[in-house]
Design a protein around this motif. Structure first.
Motif, short mmCIF file in Angstrom:
data_model
loop_
_atom_site.label_atom_id
_atom_site.label_comp_id
_atom_site.label_asym_id
_atom_site.label_seq_id
_atom_site.Cartn_x
_atom_site.Cartn_y
_atom_site.Cartn_z
N TYR A 33 -1.12 10.11 8.86
CA TYR A 33 -2.14 9.74 9.86
C TYR A 33 -3.42 9.27 9.18
CZ TYR A 33 -5.42 10.19 13.75
OH TYR A 33 -6.38 9.94 14.70
N PHE A 34 -3.77 9.93 8.09
CA PHE A 34 -5.00 9.57 7.36
C PHE A 34 -4.73 8.55 6.25
CE2 PHE A 34 -6.20 13.75 9.15
CZ PHE A 34 -7.35 13.38 9.82
N ASP A 35 -3.57 7.93 6.26
CA ASP A 35 -3.21 6.87 5.31
C ASP A 35 -3.26 7.31 3.85
OD1 ASP A 35 -2.53 4.93 7.15
OD2 ASP A 35 -4.58 4.17 7.32
N MET A 162 7.98 -2.86 1.50
CA MET A 162 8.30 -1.44 1.35
C MET A 162 7.07 -0.56 1.51
SD MET A 162 11.45 -0.67 1.22
CE MET A 162 11.36 1.05 0.69
N GLU A 163 5.87 -1.16 1.37
CA GLU A 163 4.66 -0.36 1.56
C GLU A 163 4.56 0.17 2.98
OE1 GLU A 163 3.50 -4.72 2.13
OE2 GLU A 163 4.62 -3.54 0.67
N ASN A 164 5.26 -0.48 3.92
CA ASN A 164 5.22 -0.02 5.32
C ASN A 164 5.95 1.29 5.54
OD1 ASN A 164 3.69 -2.21 6.34
ND2 ASN A 164 5.52 -3.51 6.37
N ILE A 165 6.77 1.70 4.55
CA ILE A 165 7.46 2.98 4.66
C ILE A 165 6.48 4.13 4.52
CG2 ILE A 165 8.00 3.46 2.23
CD1 ILE A 165 10.55 3.64 5.07
N ALA A 166 5.27 3.85 4.03
CA ALA A 166 4.29 4.90 3.76
C ALA A 166 3.41 5.22 4.95
CB ALA A 166 3.41 4.50 2.58
N GLY A 167 3.63 4.57 6.10
CA GLY A 167 2.78 4.82 7.26
C GLY A 167 3.50 5.62 8.34
#
Length: 220
Positions: A33-35, A162-167
């Motif tokens: 949630y806090f990135d 793949m960075e979108n997997i971190a949200g």
């Protein structure tokens, strides 16, 4: 008296495990949630996934009480847990349809999870046997290796998207669902192998924390 002490010990272990899993899930969601994960180097996600799998597996092999807790869970419930892979697979396919994740990763992770998830009710409807649980968890583990292997490789290579997997909310899959599922596959298969071997050995040679065949049938 001994039965009461054992029951109290089992309840305490269960309580700690529930608290640990709850804290783990809440912690991942809050960090997402806090990135927090988006601000980390992408390969760090791969490290966290591996650590998340290794920690419970290491605990299983070093803690008799934890092995005992896993041994108390029926194979039906250990298999039923994998039903969560249906929404996980659907989430991957949705992200792929929006162009938010690499296509090759979506194919390996999304369709594989759906296949395992939809296989769960089929397996549970089959006559009771260790063979069906062996087959299911081996199949689930092979899919797990393919999907997680692809994800880890793409993450380490920092493949675009793949960075979108971190949200949030998708980050809960690799950093909570995947480690728990992978660890349970390993522990379940270990338990199945140990019980199969124990069936051919004197009771005194049975491995600590693994239920006997008779106990396993009762648990199921």
């Amino acid at each position: 008296m001994l039965d009461k002490k054992r029951a109290a010990s089992d309840a305490r272990v269960k309580r700690w495990i529930v608290m640990a899993l709850t804290g783990w899930a809440v912690g991942v969601f809050a960090a997402g949630y806090f990135d927090v994960f988006r601000q980390m180097p992408l390969p760090s996600i791969a490290v966290l996934v591996v650590a998340g799998i290794a920690a419970p597996v290491a605990t299983y092999y070093t803690s008799r009480s934890f092995r005992g807790f896993i041994a108390s869970i029926s194979y039906k419930h250990l298999t039923l847990f994998n039903i969560w892979r249906i929404p996980a697979g659907a989430a991957f396919l949705y992200y792929g349809s929006q162009g938010w994740l690499p296509e090759h990763f979506v194919i390996n992770a999304g369709y594989g999870d759906l296949a395992v998830g939809f296989l769960v009710p089929v397996v549970l409807m089959l006559p009771e046997s260790r063979a069906k649980y062996f087959g299911f968890h081996i199949f689930g583990m092979l899919d797990f290796i393919l999907a997680v292997g692809t994800g880890l490789t793409f993450t380490l290579w920092q493949v675009p998207l793949m960075e979108n997997i971190a949200g949030n909310p998708i980050v809960l899959i690799p950093l909570f669902g995947v480690p728990v599922t992978g660890a349970l596959h390993i522990m379940t298969l270990t338990r199945l192998f140990h019980e199969r071997n124990a069936a051919n050995l004197p009771a005194s040679n049975a491995i600590d924390g693994c239920a006997s065949p008779r106990q396993n049938q009762a648990a199921q």
